[in-house]
Scaffold this motif. Structure first.
Motif, PDB file in Angstrom:
ATOM      1  N   ASN A 193     -61.544   1.294   8.952  1.00  0.00           N
ATOM      2  CA  ASN A 193     -62.746   0.747   8.295  1.00  0.00           C
ATOM      3  C   ASN A 193     -63.568   1.853   7.644  1.00  0.00           C
ATOM      4  O   ASN A 193     -64.796   1.888   7.752  1.00  0.00           O
ATOM      5  CB  ASN A 193     -63.585  -0.019   9.334  1.00  0.00           C
ATOM      6  CG  ASN A 193     -64.646  -0.865   8.668  1.00  0.00           C
ATOM      7  OD1 ASN A 193     -64.501  -1.264   7.510  1.00  0.00           O
ATOM      8  ND2 ASN A 193     -65.724  -1.131   9.377  1.00  0.00           N
ATOM      9  N   ALA A 194     -62.845   2.752   6.961  1.00  0.00           N
ATOM     10  CA  ALA A 194     -63.527   3.911   6.358  1.00  0.00           C
ATOM     11  C   ALA A 194     -64.275   3.490   5.096  1.00  0.00           C
ATOM     12  O   ALA A 194     -63.811   2.642   4.348  1.00  0.00           O
ATOM     13  CB  ALA A 194     -62.491   4.977   6.014  1.00  0.00           C
ATOM     14  N   ASN A 195     -65.412   4.125   4.886  1.00  0.00           N
ATOM     15  CA  ASN A 195     -66.165   3.939   3.644  1.00  0.00           C
ATOM     16  C   ASN A 195     -66.016   5.229   2.844  1.00  0.00           C
ATOM     17  O   ASN A 195     -66.499   6.280   3.258  1.00  0.00           O
ATOM     18  CB  ASN A 195     -67.635   3.661   3.965  1.00  0.00           C
ATOM     19  CG  ASN A 195     -68.454   3.420   2.702  1.00  0.00           C
ATOM     20  OD1 ASN A 195     -68.034   3.768   1.600  1.00  0.00           O
ATOM     21  ND2 ASN A 195     -69.621   2.832   2.874  1.00  0.00           N
ATOM     22  N   ARG A 236     -66.882   2.165  -0.806  1.00  0.00           N
ATOM     23  CA  ARG A 236     -65.526   2.081  -1.350  1.00  0.00           C
ATOM     24  C   ARG A 236     -64.535   2.004  -0.200  1.00  0.00           C
ATOM     25  O   ARG A 236     -64.683   2.702   0.806  1.00  0.00           O
ATOM     26  CB  ARG A 236     -65.187   3.328  -2.190  1.00  0.00           C
ATOM     27  CG  ARG A 236     -66.132   3.608  -3.310  1.00  0.00           C
ATOM     28  CD  ARG A 236     -65.871   4.964  -3.943  1.00  0.00           C
ATOM     29  NE  ARG A 236     -64.574   5.022  -4.596  1.00  0.00           N
ATOM     30  CZ  ARG A 236     -63.578   5.813  -4.204  1.00  0.00           C
ATOM     31  NH1 ARG A 236     -63.725   6.599  -3.157  1.00  0.00           N
ATOM     32  NH2 ARG A 236     -62.447   5.825  -4.855  1.00  0.00           N
ATOM     33  N   GLY A 237     -63.509   1.186  -0.350  1.00  0.00           N
ATOM     34  CA  GLY A 237     -62.471   1.070   0.667  1.00  0.00           C
ATOM     35  C   GLY A 237     -61.444   2.187   0.550  1.00  0.00           C
ATOM     36  O   GLY A 237     -61.522   3.044  -0.337  1.00  0.00           O
ATOM     37  N   PHE A 238     -60.459   2.116   1.455  1.00  0.00           N
ATOM     38  CA  PHE A 238     -59.489   3.208   1.603  1.00  0.00           C
ATOM     39  C   PHE A 238     -58.215   2.879   0.821  1.00  0.00           C
ATOM     40  O   PHE A 238     -57.132   2.789   1.403  1.00  0.00           O
ATOM     41  CB  PHE A 238     -59.215   3.388   3.105  1.00  0.00           C
ATOM     42  CG  PHE A 238     -58.631   4.706   3.513  1.00  0.00           C
ATOM     43  CD1 PHE A 238     -58.285   5.695   2.590  1.00  0.00           C
ATOM     44  CD2 PHE A 238     -58.410   4.967   4.868  1.00  0.00           C
ATOM     45  CE1 PHE A 238     -57.748   6.896   2.990  1.00  0.00           C
ATOM     46  CE2 PHE A 238     -57.871   6.170   5.286  1.00  0.00           C
ATOM     47  CZ  PHE A 238     -57.539   7.131   4.343  1.00  0.00           C
ATOM     48  N   ARG A 239     -58.351   2.691  -0.503  1.00  0.00           N
ATOM     49  CA  ARG A 239     -57.170   2.421  -1.343  1.00  0.00           C
ATOM     50  C   ARG A 239     -56.176   3.573  -1.277  1.00  0.00           C
ATOM     51  O   ARG A 239     -54.988   3.405  -1.489  1.00  0.00           O
ATOM     52  CB  ARG A 239     -57.588   2.246  -2.801  1.00  0.00           C
ATOM     53  CG  ARG A 239     -58.484   1.070  -3.049  1.00  0.00           C
ATOM     54  CD  ARG A 239     -58.781   0.937  -4.544  1.00  0.00           C
ATOM     55  NE  ARG A 239     -59.619  -0.213  -4.765  1.00  0.00           N
ATOM     56  CZ  ARG A 239     -60.931  -0.133  -5.032  1.00  0.00           C
ATOM     57  NH1 ARG A 239     -61.541   1.018  -5.138  1.00  0.00           N
ATOM     58  NH2 ARG A 239     -61.625  -1.240  -5.207  1.00  0.00           N
ATOM     59  N   ALA A 240     -56.721   4.759  -1.039  1.00  0.00           N
ATOM     60  CA  ALA A 240     -55.858   5.947  -1.063  1.00  0.00           C
ATOM     61  C   ALA A 240     -54.789   5.880   0.029  1.00  0.00           C
ATOM     62  O   ALA A 240     -53.702   6.425  -0.148  1.00  0.00           O
ATOM     63  CB  ALA A 240     -56.716   7.195  -0.886  1.00  0.00           C
ATOM     64  N   LEU A 241     -55.078   5.212   1.163  1.00  0.00           N
ATOM     65  CA  LEU A 241     -54.129   5.282   2.284  1.00  0.00           C
ATOM     66  C   LEU A 241     -52.821   4.573   1.965  1.00  0.00           C
ATOM     67  O   LEU A 241     -51.735   5.096   2.207  1.00  0.00           O
ATOM     68  CB  LEU A 241     -54.751   4.705   3.560  1.00  0.00           C
ATOM     69  CG  LEU A 241     -53.925   5.020   4.816  1.00  0.00           C
ATOM     70  CD1 LEU A 241     -53.931   6.516   5.137  1.00  0.00           C
ATOM     71  CD2 LEU A 241     -54.422   4.235   6.026  1.00  0.00           C
ATOM     72  N   LYS A 242     -52.918   3.361   1.386  1.00  0.00           N
ATOM     73  CA  LYS A 242     -51.678   2.632   1.066  1.00  0.00           C
ATOM     74  C   LYS A 242     -50.909   3.365  -0.032  1.00  0.00           C
ATOM     75  O   LYS A 242     -49.685   3.303  -0.090  1.00  0.00           O
ATOM     76  CB  LYS A 242     -51.994   1.184   0.679  1.00  0.00           C
ATOM     77  CG  LYS A 242     -52.930   1.048  -0.490  1.00  0.00           C
ATOM     78  CD  LYS A 242     -53.466  -0.363  -0.640  1.00  0.00           C
ATOM     79  CE  LYS A 242     -54.575  -0.410  -1.672  1.00  0.00           C
ATOM     80  NZ  LYS A 242     -55.181  -1.736  -1.766  1.00  0.00           N
ATOM     81  N   THR A 243     -51.637   4.084  -0.888  1.00  0.00           N
ATOM     82  CA  THR A 243     -50.985   4.848  -1.949  1.00  0.00           C
ATOM     83  C   THR A 243     -50.303   6.076  -1.344  1.00  0.00           C
ATOM     84  O   THR A 243     -49.148   6.393  -1.665  1.00  0.00           O
ATOM     85  CB  THR A 243     -52.030   5.261  -3.003  1.00  0.00           C
ATOM     86  OG1 THR A 243     -52.762   4.102  -3.391  1.00  0.00           O
ATOM     87  CG2 THR A 243     -51.389   5.885  -4.213  1.00  0.00           C
ATOM     88  N   TRP A 244     -50.995   6.747  -0.454  1.00  0.00           N
ATOM     89  CA  TRP A 244     -50.458   7.938   0.235  1.00  0.00           C
ATOM     90  C   TRP A 244     -49.186   7.568   1.003  1.00  0.00           C
ATOM     91  O   TRP A 244     -48.170   8.235   0.909  1.00  0.00           O
ATOM     92  CB  TRP A 244     -51.561   8.424   1.169  1.00  0.00           C
ATOM     93  CG  TRP A 244     -51.410   9.718   1.868  1.00  0.00           C
ATOM     94  CD1 TRP A 244     -51.499  10.962   1.328  1.00  0.00           C
ATOM     95  CD2 TRP A 244     -51.209   9.900   3.288  1.00  0.00           C
ATOM     96  NE1 TRP A 244     -51.368  11.909   2.318  1.00  0.00           N
ATOM     97  CE2 TRP A 244     -51.190  11.292   3.513  1.00  0.00           C
ATOM     98  CE3 TRP A 244     -51.049   9.028   4.363  1.00  0.00           C
ATOM     99  CZ2 TRP A 244     -51.016  11.824   4.795  1.00  0.00           C
ATOM    100  CZ3 TRP A 244     -50.885   9.552   5.637  1.00  0.00           C
ATOM    101  CH2 TRP A 244     -50.872  10.935   5.839  1.00  0.00           C
TER     102      TRP A 244
END
Ligand SMILES: Cc1ncc(COP(=O)(O)O)c(C=O)c1O
Length: 503
Positions: A112-114, A367-375
């Motif tokens: 639940n990172a912002n 902002r949500g953690f879009r980067a994680l699914k991309t990573w």
């Protein structure tokens, strides 16, 4: 500590973690089953009226059991989804998602990172991807990057950075009306609508976008893809200057939405440099073509762009949504968006460290953690495999092109540049027949292309973006198109077309 000591009666956490955990595992398994057996489902099916009505409930004041809500999801949501996980989905430009991405979404929701700012690991994941994208697209270390919803938002951010660079950053206080300059932007007639909207939203007005004609491209003579006409572009810029306008922005497209054409980005970079204009590349899906040796040379010049917008959720197969913007001059990017606020104070240490923050680079604070699914997607599959998958979708497009050429009843309407094929069933009433074919194909549940217009003619448009699509699906598209086209034409011959087909 016993449960009653740790569990507030106001907390939303479960009292019975054991049964919650079992239900969660079932849901995860069901979702894996859904993806594993996606071929056994229709691509898409219309939602029955009763199901639609189920979404008109009163406010849920009282609690429901998780299992009951999940049952509703299984009955009313899952069967009527958009369909882009399915290999037969070929509409618009939709990625198929991936299972590592599903897991990453769950992990991101757990943390639940912002990602607006502050000093925490999630921001380092996003910064890692910014650094990878600089490297991939040949941008300097000073370039900035930001995850956004999609390329529409990425285009808007780039246009705002270009506008403020042209008018001066004081314009952020005074507003564009304070400037005497009449800014104009340039793109080909094949540009995506989001650019026109970006000019509208940033206060310059959509009329500021000049549409330059396309011509058959020179770089790849084997398929005469339509690229922005550079001579016409120069002429339009010079004529606008003589009329008192201030040309500030050139937009090149890497993969046009209608046909997948790639503008001559090297040629655009030369003009941008001569004319001292900002070069933006809309590479919504085509930019990631850089991962394949077949497409990368056609993107030459992308490294000279001042800004680049693209999506990981299209050819990158990251689950929605994962748009991205890269800006060559990170300082200009920051100056276009950063806003000081007392509650966003930066420090050298503690949670407030790590400035600049993503909230300094775009309109979003939370902002949500879009980067994680991309990573996860980039690391789990690796860029080489993603590149091979992208090349395969282009090979399938060429296979579809061959199948169309083999049939006297079908005709190709535009050169196949990447993974998009525009064609139609031949008919004296082609527009109406082909529009009807597409609706029937979608409702058949077998394949789901969309439509566009090519030189005014309605085209069946198959954008083969999904990594699960295979020749089976291409054959299904061709066979079903012929079957429906023949049935409609037979009706026409019986003079029943109006009543039978288009009511
Ligand atoms: C060339 C181009 N630009 C912009 C967009 C908009 O992207 P998004 O839907 O992610 O906002 C698209 C969507 O297909 C596109 O093809």
């Amino acid at each position: 500590m016993n449960q009653s000591a740790t569990h507030s009666s106001y907390s939303l956490d479960p009292c019975d973690w054991t049964s919650f955990r079992a239900q969660g595992h079932r849901m995860l398994d069901d979702m894996f089953d859904y993806v594993e057996h996606i071929r056994e489902r229709p691509v898409w099916q219309p939602m029955p009226a009763a199901v639609r009505t189920s979404f008109r409930e009163r406010l849920p004041l009282a609690p429901s059991h998780l299992t009951a809500v999940y049952q509703e999801f299984l009955e009313n949501v899952l069967p009527y989804s958009n369909g882009n996980v399915h290999p037969g989905f070929m509409g618009w430009v939709h990625g198929g998602g991936n299972v590592a991405g599903i897991l990453a979404e769950m992990l991101a929701a757990g943390l639940n990172a912002n990602l607006g700012g502050r000093d925490h690991s999630a921001l380092e994941v996003e910064r890692q991807i910014v650094q990878w994208m600089r490297e991939l697209f040949g941008f300097p270390a000073t370039a900035s990057g930001l995850f956004v919803t999609g390329t529409s938002m990425a285009n808007l951010i780039a246009v705002i950075a270009a506008r403020d660079s042209a008018l001066g950053f004081d314009i952020r206080r005074s507003g564009v009306s304070a400037s005497k300059k009449r800014l104009t932007a340039y793109a080909s007639t094949a540009v995506h609508e989001s650019l026109r909207r970006a000019l509208d939203l940033c206060g310059l007005g959509s009329d500021a976008l000049r549409l330059v004609p396309v011509e058959a491209g020179h770089r790849n003579k084997t398929n005469a893809q339509q690229q922005i006409n550079l001579a016409a572009l120069r002429h339009t810029i010079e004529s606008d200057r003589r009329s008192g306008y201030s040309p500030f922005l050139l937009v090149g497209t890497a993969g046009t939405v209608d046909t997948g054409a790639i503008d001559d980005l090297d040629g655009l970079a030369v003009i941008a440099s001569e004319q001292q204009m900002w070069l933006h590349v809309d590479g919504a899906y085509g930019a990631l073509g850089i991962l394949t040796p077949e497409i990368a040379p056609r993107l030459a010049g992308i490294e000279s762009a001042d800004s680049l917008a693209f999506d990981f959720h299209k050819w990158g197969q990251v689950p929605y949504d994962a748009g991205f913007v890269l800006i060559r001059d990170g300082e200009r990017h920051r100056k276009a968006f950063a806003s000081p606020a007392a509650y966003l104070q930066r420090e050298a240490r503690g949670l407030d460290a790590g400035s600049p923050w993503p909230c300094d680079l775009g309109p979003d604070l939370s902002r949500g953690f879009r980067a994680l699914k991309t990573w996860f997607t980039l690391k789990v599959y690796g860029l080489e495999a993603l590149g091979r998958m992208i090349a395969h979708t282009c090979e399938l497009a060429r296979y579809l092109e061959r199948r169309i050429a083999e049939s006297s009843e079908l005709e190709l309407l535009a050169p196949v540049s990447l993974n998009i094929v525009c064609f139609r069933y031949r008919s004296p009433d082609a527009d109406r027949v082909n529009a009807r074919i597409v609706v029937d194909l979608q409702e058949s549940g077998v394949v789901a292309p969309s439509t566009t217009r090519i030189n005014g003619d309605l085209a069946i448009r198959a954008a083969i973006t999904n990594h699960r699509t295979s020749r089976i699906d291409i054959d299904a598209l061709v066979d079903a198109t012929l079957k429906i086209g023949r049935a409609l034409t037979a009706h026409m011959e019986d003079h029943e077309l109006e009543a039978a087909c288009f009511d």
